[in-house]
Scaffold this motif. Structure first.
Motif, PDB file in Angstrom:
ATOM      1  N   LEU A  38       0.845  -1.187   0.000  1.00 48.57           N
ATOM      2  CA  LEU A  38       0.000   0.000   0.000  1.00 48.57           C
ATOM      3  C   LEU A  38       0.881   1.237   0.000  1.00 48.57           C
ATOM      4  CD1 LEU A  38      -2.494  -1.049   2.786  1.00 48.57           C
ATOM      5  CD2 LEU A  38      -2.874  -1.116   0.333  1.00 48.57           C
ATOM      6  N   LYS A  39       0.530   2.202  -0.822  1.00 56.37           N
ATOM      7  CA  LYS A  39       1.265   3.462  -0.873  1.00 56.37           C
ATOM      8  C   LYS A  39       0.737   4.354   0.250  1.00 56.37           C
ATOM      9  CE  LYS A  39       2.615   7.023  -4.200  1.00 56.37           C
ATOM     10  NZ  LYS A  39       2.427   7.470  -5.591  1.00 56.37           N
ATOM     11  N   GLN A  40       1.641   4.855   1.083  1.00 56.14           N
ATOM     12  CA  GLN A  40       1.283   5.654   2.242  1.00 56.14           C
ATOM     13  C   GLN A  40       1.988   6.995   2.146  1.00 56.14           C
ATOM     14  OE1 GLN A  40      -0.654   4.438   4.794  1.00 56.14           O
ATOM     15  NE2 GLN A  40      -0.321   5.967   6.362  1.00 56.14           N
ATOM     16  N   GLU A  41       1.273   8.077   2.414  1.00 55.25           N
ATOM     17  CA  GLU A  41       1.916   9.389   2.443  1.00 55.25           C
ATOM     18  C   GLU A  41       2.833   9.463   3.657  1.00 55.25           C
ATOM     19  OE1 GLU A  41      -0.190  12.930   1.618  1.00 55.25           O
ATOM     20  OE2 GLU A  41      -1.710  11.870   0.445  1.00 55.25           O
ATOM     21  N   ALA A  42       4.008  10.023   3.474  1.00 59.25           N
ATOM     22  CA  ALA A  42       5.021  10.038   4.525  1.00 59.25           C
ATOM     23  C   ALA A  42       4.565  10.766   5.789  1.00 59.25           C
ATOM     24  CB  ALA A  42       6.311  10.655   4.000  1.00 59.25           C
ATOM     25  N   GLU A  43       3.710  11.779   5.643  1.00 57.93           N
ATOM     26  CA  GLU A  43       3.285  12.515   6.838  1.00 57.93           C
ATOM     27  C   GLU A  43       2.143  11.839   7.598  1.00 57.93           C
ATOM     28  OE1 GLU A  43       1.337  14.526   3.288  1.00 57.93           O
ATOM     29  OE2 GLU A  43       3.390  14.089   3.798  1.00 57.93           O
ATOM     30  N   ASP A  44       1.547  10.777   7.035  1.00 59.16           N
ATOM     31  CA  ASP A  44       0.461  10.054   7.703  1.00 59.16           C
ATOM     32  C   ASP A  44       1.012   8.836   8.447  1.00 59.16           C
ATOM     33  OD1 ASP A  44      -1.357  11.837   6.647  1.00 59.16           O
ATOM     34  OD2 ASP A  44      -1.893  10.536   4.964  1.00 59.16           O
ATOM     35  N   PRO A  45       0.786   8.768   9.770  1.00 60.60           N
ATOM     36  CA  PRO A  45       1.283   7.611  10.505  1.00 60.60           C
ATOM     37  C   PRO A  45       0.502   6.345  10.178  1.00 60.60           C
ATOM     38  CG  PRO A  45       0.149   9.133  11.986  1.00 60.60           C
ATOM     39  CD  PRO A  45       0.154   9.759  10.633  1.00 60.60           C
ATOM     40  N   VAL A  46       1.165   5.219  10.319  1.00 64.75           N
ATOM     41  CA  VAL A  46       0.526   3.908  10.202  1.00 64.75           C
ATOM     42  C   VAL A  46       0.056   3.588  11.618  1.00 64.75           C
ATOM     43  CG1 VAL A  46       0.916   1.460   9.728  1.00 64.75           C
ATOM     44  CG2 VAL A  46       2.028   3.187   8.318  1.00 64.75           C
TER      45      VAL A  46
END
Length: 187
Positions: A38-46
């Protein structure tokens, strides 16, 4: 096959591989997008937890906190490398990173390979480097055998799970060990 000279260069994104283990064969991981990058934006935490409204990655287990933990991307000044930080979001549950306990809202920088434990869960978190500055990938995988069992139970508690030479964790809050003093001690 000919390669286009005008096509954009494909970015190689850092991948955060999260290998999950739980001893019971329930559908605990049924809400997670297993085996899909899954592609995740760097500023959004998992964020992982049991509450879907608070955590995009849900563990179907009433023993897990509504908000259990967060994995956040960051960069060290002067470096292009994306690194990750883990934070314990649970008020009641304890979280261990490579055998070191993190209390509520305490966080630690993750090495390239880390063993995270909470409750009866074990997560082996592996960082595969990339060069994207704005995104990273998350890959959830289920493990049949506990990472600590593969390493030897005693070893998992006392020795960091690492392949790199840097075995330190960067703490956001110092852990103060209790100290004892003997006022009658002769100097």
């Amino acid at each position: 096959m000919a390669v286009s000279q005008t096509a954009d260069t494909e970015e190689l994104m850092t991948c955060l591989r999260i290998q999950l283990y739980h001893p019971e064969p329930q559908n605990i991981f049924s809400s997670l997008p297993m085996d899909n990058r899954l592609k995740q934006e760097a500023e959004d935490p998992v964020r992982l937890g049991r509450a879907a409204e608070a955590c995009p990655f849900v563990l179907n287990d009433t023993k897990v906190s509504r908000k259990q933990l967060a994995l956040m991307a960051f960069r060290v000044p002067g470096s292009t490398e994306m690194r990750f930080h883990v934070q314990n979001l649970s008020r009641k549950g304890r979280l261990q990173v490579n055998g070191i306990e993190l209390r509520h809202l305490v966080g630690a920088e993750l090495p390239d390979k880390a063993l995270i434990r909470f409750g009866r869960y074990e997560m082996l978190v592996l960082r595969e480097p990339g060069d994207s500055e704005t995104h990273f990938e998350v890959l959830f995988e289920r493990r049949i055998v506990a990472p600590s069992q593969e390493m030897g139970e005693g070893e998992a508690r006392t020795v960091p799970v690492m392949e790199s030479e840097d075995v330190t964790l960067s703490w956001r809050e110092p852990i103060n060990e209790p100290s004892e003093s003997d006022e009658y001690q002769n100097c």
